[in-house]
Design an enzyme around this catalytic site. Structure first.
Site, short mmCIF file in Angstrom:
data_model
loop_
_atom_site.label_atom_id
_atom_site.label_comp_id
_atom_site.label_asym_id
_atom_site.label_seq_id
_atom_site.Cartn_x
_atom_site.Cartn_y
_atom_site.Cartn_z
N ASP A 479 -107.60 -26.71 63.43
CA ASP A 479 -107.11 -26.66 62.22
C ASP A 479 -107.92 -25.69 61.41
O ASP A 479 -109.06 -25.83 61.18
CB ASP A 479 -107.09 -28.22 61.61
CG ASP A 479 -106.25 -28.16 60.34
OD1 ASP A 479 -105.10 -28.22 60.04
OD2 ASP A 479 -106.77 -27.95 59.31
N LEU A 480 -107.35 -24.78 60.64
CA LEU A 480 -107.82 -23.85 60.16
C LEU A 480 -108.43 -24.36 58.73
O LEU A 480 -107.75 -24.97 58.14
CB LEU A 480 -106.96 -22.66 59.76
CG LEU A 480 -106.38 -21.87 60.91
CD1 LEU A 480 -105.54 -20.84 60.60
CD2 LEU A 480 -107.33 -21.36 61.92
N ASP A 522 -100.88 -24.27 59.96
CA ASP A 522 -102.25 -23.71 60.46
C ASP A 522 -103.03 -24.37 61.47
O ASP A 522 -104.22 -24.40 61.65
CB ASP A 522 -103.15 -23.42 59.25
CG ASP A 522 -103.34 -24.76 58.52
OD1 ASP A 522 -102.81 -25.71 58.83
OD2 ASP A 522 -104.25 -24.99 57.48
#
Length: 604
Positions: A479-480, A522
């Site tokens: 997960d960004l 994302d």
């Protein structure tokens, strides 16, 4: 050979004798002295009496109530007339033995002939023949009017003949020895049998061709041949003798004019069909069509008007048909119609013979062998020539059919190849569309990575392999960190470019056998197989995190750096489902988030 030569010499002597008699002005009253060996024509020995009303009796004629007149050479042919004619011939035998003779009229189409033989002692013998009598009622059942006569040595007799006919008054006759008459008659029957055999064979042959090809020209020609043959058999006496012996009177007499007019009509229709001038010479074709309609009307008229008028219509139609079809053949040759030359030659022979007969029946030319039998001779040659023409036409039709079939086969082959090409092209397009559809189903449209559905499908396959091989696999969920500020600050386009760049970085760092997927805005997932240990998978996670944190250049020229929270879980095929592994990796990732982000955590 010697008897034939003697007969020819005797006939020449008789001809010269008759010519000298005519030139020197000898009277027709002189007796006909019988020759013991050869037949003798009655020309030059006949006196004629015209009876316009047909009221004179034999006694009145015998007693000289009306005088007989002498005739000039060729005067025994009087064309169409309703008058009755009386003939008188003095016959004398100077032989020392009995002479048997047959008095034969050369023209078979005579209605009613009554012969009165008056001997020197005054006794009268009466005989009758002609078309109005059934063959059994004639004195001799023959196709021509024939009377048997016998003359004793030195006997002299006077012959009176009363002739009535609705047809052409052709009175040419001869006295022939009985054996010679039957020999000549047998030869005539043989030639007539051959002639009508040709007619029947040609008619049936063309009719069979019509049944096989359905070409109307063959049907029209076969009908023409049959109608022509019936009319010809009526004219030469074979029909009344053999085909319809009981049909006498008016309807029997109509067979000839109606048959010939019908054959002329069919000839015009056949010519129009055979030459096929509608495409090349439409005016000629239209003229023949109008002529055929008029000829049909004339054929119907022959059934309604008196027989003598029907015969005149027949003769005029013969002349007009001759001229018209010869002109049509010439026009066909000029227009280079392939069948026109043989048509012109064949019909020229037949139609000239028909014209000779028609003109002779009208009384415009004398009666002789060529004018009487010209129609049969011309039609026989015509049948042979035109049969070749029809055979050539049949072969041409067959060739055209074969060419058409070959062209059809080639066309079908071309269409089949084109269809195969189109099917193959369409199949390829469908396969490409299917592949594209499948790709759209399993691929993320922005990054080109597998989407959630593609990931789950791949993960199930990996679990099955791991179970078979008894291997470990790892699910890495990323997960960004800090992606939302970039998206808010630089816009969604910059955010999309950042996601694409991170997807490329993940693909570069993953192995070829690994599956890289984007499952959310994302969030990314990497599935890697054949894990050796927990440490090795931690190294993979760390490598992926570091790749993500590298600066990325945006389209605006700015460079941005973000972090990544990486959660890892390890599984073995058959122990967990794919969704359980994803959930465990997600739990590991949230532990990183809660611990301060931008780190790697392995949940065992």
């Amino acid at each position: 050979m010697l008897p034939g030569y003697c007969r020819l010499a005797s006939q020449r002597f008789v001809f010269v004798w008759l010519l000298l008699a005519t030139v020197s002005g000898w009277s027709a009253e002189r007796p006909l002295v019988l020759d013991e060996r050869i037949s003798q024509p009655l020309d030059g020995f006949v006196s004629l009496l015209r009876d316009p009303g047909g009221q004179l009796t034999f006694e009145q004629v015998r007693n000289g109530t009306e005088p007989f007149g002498s005739i000039v050479p060729g005067g025994l042919h009087h064309g169409y007339t309703a008058d009755v004619f009386w003939m008188r011939i003095e016959v004398e035998s100077r032989s020392s033995r009995r002479l048997d003779r047959m008095l034969e009229f050369t023209y078979a189409y005579l209605d009613d002939i009554t012969l009165y033989r008056v001997s020197a002692n005054g006794t009268v013998e009466q005989m009758r023949s002609g078309r109005t009598l059934a063959p059994a009622d004639r004195v001799v059942a023959h196709r021509k009017p024939v009377f048997p006569l016998s003359f004793e040595p030195g006997e002299r007799a006077t012959l009176y003949l009363r002739v009535a006919t609705h047809a052409s008054m052709t009175l040419n006759a001869r006295l022939a020895p009985t054996f010679e008459f039957y020999e000549d008659s047998d030869r005539e029957y043989v030639w007539l049998a051959l002639y009508f055999g040709m007619l029947v064979a040609l008619g049936l042959y063309n009719f069979l061709l019509f049944l096989g090809t359905r070409q109307r020209s063959f049907l029209l020609y076969s009908l023409f041949v049959f109608s022509f043959g019936i009319a010809a058999s009526s004219m030469n006496g074979l029909g009344p003798l053999l085909l319809w012996p009981g049909l006498v009177g008016e309807w029997g007499n109509r067979i000839l004019p109606t048959g010939y007019t019908l054959s002329a009509t069919l000839a015009v229709m056949f010519a129009r069909r055979f030459l096929n001038m509608g495409r090349i010479a439409p005016r000629w074709d239209q003229g023949l069509s109008i002529m055929a309609i008029c000829w049909w009307c004339a054929t119907l008229v022959t059934l309604l008007v008196p027989v003598q008028y029907a015969l005149k219509i027949m003769s005029m139609m013969g002349v007009l048909t001759t001229v018209s079809l010869i002109a049509t053949g010439v026009a066909g040759v000029r227009h280079r119609i392939p069948a026109a030359r043989i048509f012109l030659l064949a019909w020229l022979l037949l139609l000239v013979g028909a014209a000779l007969l028609s003109v002779r029946n009208l009384g415009w030319i004398p009666s002789n062998f060529f004018t009487v039998y010209g129609l049969q001779v011309g039609s026989a040659v015509e049948m042979i020539l035109l049969s070749f023409g029809l055979a050539a036409r049949f072969n041409e039709l067959k060739r055209q059919k074969e060419v058409a079939q070959r062209e059809l086969v080639l066309s079908l082959q071309r269409q089949e190849r084109e269809l195969e090409h189109r099917v193959a092209q369409r199949t390829s397009e469908l396969e490409a569309a299917k592949a594209e559809l499948e790709r759209q189903v399993v691929k993320d449209p922005l990054t080109g990575l597998d989407n959630r559905y593609g990931l789950m499908t791949h993960l199930e396959e990996v679990l099955q392999r791991a179970q078979r091989r008894d291997e470990l696999l790892a699910v890495i969920l990323i997960d960004l960190d800090g992606f939302k500020p970039v998206n808010d600050q630089y816009g969604h386009e910059a955010g999309d470019e950042l996601l694409k760049a991170i997807a490329r970085l993940l693909q570069q760092e993953a192995r070829e056998t690994d599956c890289v997927a984007r499952i959310g805005g994302d969030e990314f997932v990497v599935v890697t197989e054949n894990i050796a240990s927990e440490g090795s998978v931690m190294e993979v996670g760390e490598r992926l995190r570091k790749a993500i944190t590298q600066p990325v250049a945006l389209p605006s020229g700015k460079s941005v750096s973000i972090g990544a929270s990486v959660g890892i879980t390890i599984g073995r095929g058959g122990e967990q489902a794919g969704s359980d592994l994803i959930r465990r990796a997600d739990d590991a990732m949230y532990r990183v988030k809660r611990a301060g982000k931008n780190d790697v955590y392995l949940l065992v």
